[in-house]
Design a protein around this motif. Structure first.
Motif, PDB file in Angstrom:
ATOM      1  N   THR A   1       0.845  -1.189   0.000  1.00 38.81           N
ATOM      2  CA  THR A   1       0.000   0.000   0.000  1.00 38.81           C
ATOM      3  C   THR A   1       0.882   1.241   0.000  1.00 38.81           C
ATOM      4  N   ALA A   2       0.546   2.182  -0.832  1.00 36.68           N
ATOM      5  CA  ALA A   2       1.330   3.422  -0.914  1.00 36.68           C
ATOM      6  C   ALA A   2       1.178   4.213   0.380  1.00 36.68           C
ATOM      7  N   PRO A   3       2.285   4.715   0.919  1.00 38.80           N
ATOM      8  CA  PRO A   3       2.176   5.572   2.100  1.00 38.80           C
ATOM      9  C   PRO A   3       1.418   6.857   1.752  1.00 38.80           C
ATOM     10  N   VAL A   4       0.700   7.386   2.724  1.00 42.72           N
ATOM     11  CA  VAL A   4       0.016   8.659   2.523  1.00 42.72           C
ATOM     12  C   VAL A   4       1.048   9.770   2.697  1.00 42.72           C
ATOM     13  N   VAL A   5       1.200  10.578   1.654  1.00 45.65           N
ATOM     14  CA  VAL A   5       2.154  11.687   1.663  1.00 45.65           C
ATOM     15  C   VAL A   5       1.392  12.944   1.268  1.00 45.65           C
TER      16      VAL A   5
ATOM     17  N   CYS B   1       1.232  22.062   2.151  1.00 43.16           N
ATOM     18  CA  CYS B   1      -0.063  22.659   2.493  1.00 43.16           C
ATOM     19  C   CYS B   1      -1.083  21.641   2.992  1.00 43.16           C
ATOM     20  N   GLY B   2      -0.673  20.362   3.091  1.00 42.44           N
ATOM     21  CA  GLY B   2      -1.569  19.340   3.613  1.00 42.44           C
ATOM     22  C   GLY B   2      -2.389  18.626   2.564  1.00 42.44           C
ATOM     23  N   ASN B   3      -2.121  18.856   1.294  1.00 45.22           N
ATOM     24  CA  ASN B   3      -2.858  18.189   0.222  1.00 45.22           C
ATOM     25  C   ASN B   3      -2.231  16.824  -0.062  1.00 45.22           C
ATOM     26  N   ASP B   4      -3.075  15.800  -0.194  1.00 46.37           N
ATOM     27  CA  ASP B   4      -2.571  14.460  -0.518  1.00 46.37           C
ATOM     28  C   ASP B   4      -1.928  14.462  -1.902  1.00 46.37           C
ATOM     29  N   ILE B   5      -0.832  13.707  -2.025  1.00 43.39           N
ATOM     30  CA  ILE B   5      -0.152  13.546  -3.307  1.00 43.39           C
ATOM     31  C   ILE B   5      -0.297  12.089  -3.730  1.00 43.39           C
ATOM     32  N   THR B   6      -0.761  11.882  -4.947  1.00 37.26           N
ATOM     33  CA  THR B   6      -0.884  10.523  -5.483  1.00 37.26           C
ATOM     34  C   THR B   6       0.440  10.140  -6.133  1.00 37.26           C
ATOM     35  N   PRO B   7       1.027   9.018  -5.719  1.00 36.63           N
ATOM     36  CA  PRO B   7       2.337   8.650  -6.282  1.00 36.63           C
ATOM     37  C   PRO B   7       2.221   7.992  -7.655  1.00 36.63           C
ATOM     38  N   VAL B   8       3.310   8.056  -8.398  1.00 39.65           N
ATOM     39  CA  VAL B   8       3.484   7.244  -9.598  1.00 39.65           C
ATOM     40  C   VAL B   8       4.268   6.021  -9.121  1.00 39.65           C
ATOM     41  N   ILE B   9       3.712   4.841  -9.367  1.00 40.24           N
ATOM     42  CA  ILE B   9       4.305   3.608  -8.845  1.00 40.24           C
ATOM     43  C   ILE B   9       4.939   2.832  -9.993  1.00 40.24           C
TER      44      ILE B   9
ATOM     45  N   THR C   1      10.763   3.773  -1.448  1.00 37.67           N
ATOM     46  CA  THR C   1      10.877   2.446  -2.055  1.00 37.67           C
ATOM     47  C   THR C   1      10.573   1.361  -1.031  1.00 37.67           C
ATOM     48  N   TYR C   2       9.987   0.299  -1.545  1.00 42.57           N
ATOM     49  CA  TYR C   2       9.767  -0.906  -0.751  1.00 42.57           C
ATOM     50  C   TYR C   2      10.455  -2.037  -1.497  1.00 42.57           C
TER      51      TYR C   2
END
Length: 133
Positions: free
Chosen positions: A35-39, A43-51, A80-81
């Motif tokens: 599961t992608a970590p929440v980052v 400013c507190g806005n969620d960022i969706t990662p490119v996996i 990274t995992y």
């Protein structure tokens, strides 16, 4: 008269990702995408990662998932995992077998038993025979 006040938004603070993580498994099938970590950005806005992920190892090796987070200002951080695939269990083979025959002509190569590794992959045997008596 008009009074203007201008804010210049200059995001220089990088998003914060957790420390990279890893684990060791015996089978590639156990190296599932975590599961992608929440980052969030500054400013507190969620960022969706490119996996992305590397190519699967043939037998043993590393399976690495890379999560790249980029905020609206183009600041990029990477998490990274890494799964280390390390097969430690020996395959289980049946007990040796034998039979008694009267003539060498009656000796034929037996069918090799089906043997799998701990992950359920078939193992192809190397078959050798001794010299005729």
């Amino acid at each position: 008269s008009v009074y203007t006040y201008t804010y210049t938004i200059d995001v220089t603070t990088l998003p914060v990702v957790p420390a990279n993580a890893s684990s060791t498994v015996e089978c590639l099938s156990d190296a599932t995408q975590p599961t992608a970590p929440v980052v969030t950005d500054v400013c507190g806005n969620d960022i969706t990662p490119v996996i992305t992920e590397n190519a699967d190892p043939i037998c043993e090796g590393d399976k690495i998932y890379t999560f790249t987070y980029t905020d609206c200002a183009g600041n990029e951080v990477i998490y990274t995992y890494t799964y280390t695939i390390d097969v430690t269990s020996l395959p289980v083979v049946p007990a040796n077998a034998s039979s008694t025959v009267e003539c060498l002509a009656d000796v034929t190569q037996p069918t090799a038993p089906v043997v799998t590794d701990v992950c359920g992959n078939d193992i192809t045997p190397v078959i050798t025979e001794n010299v005729d008596p």
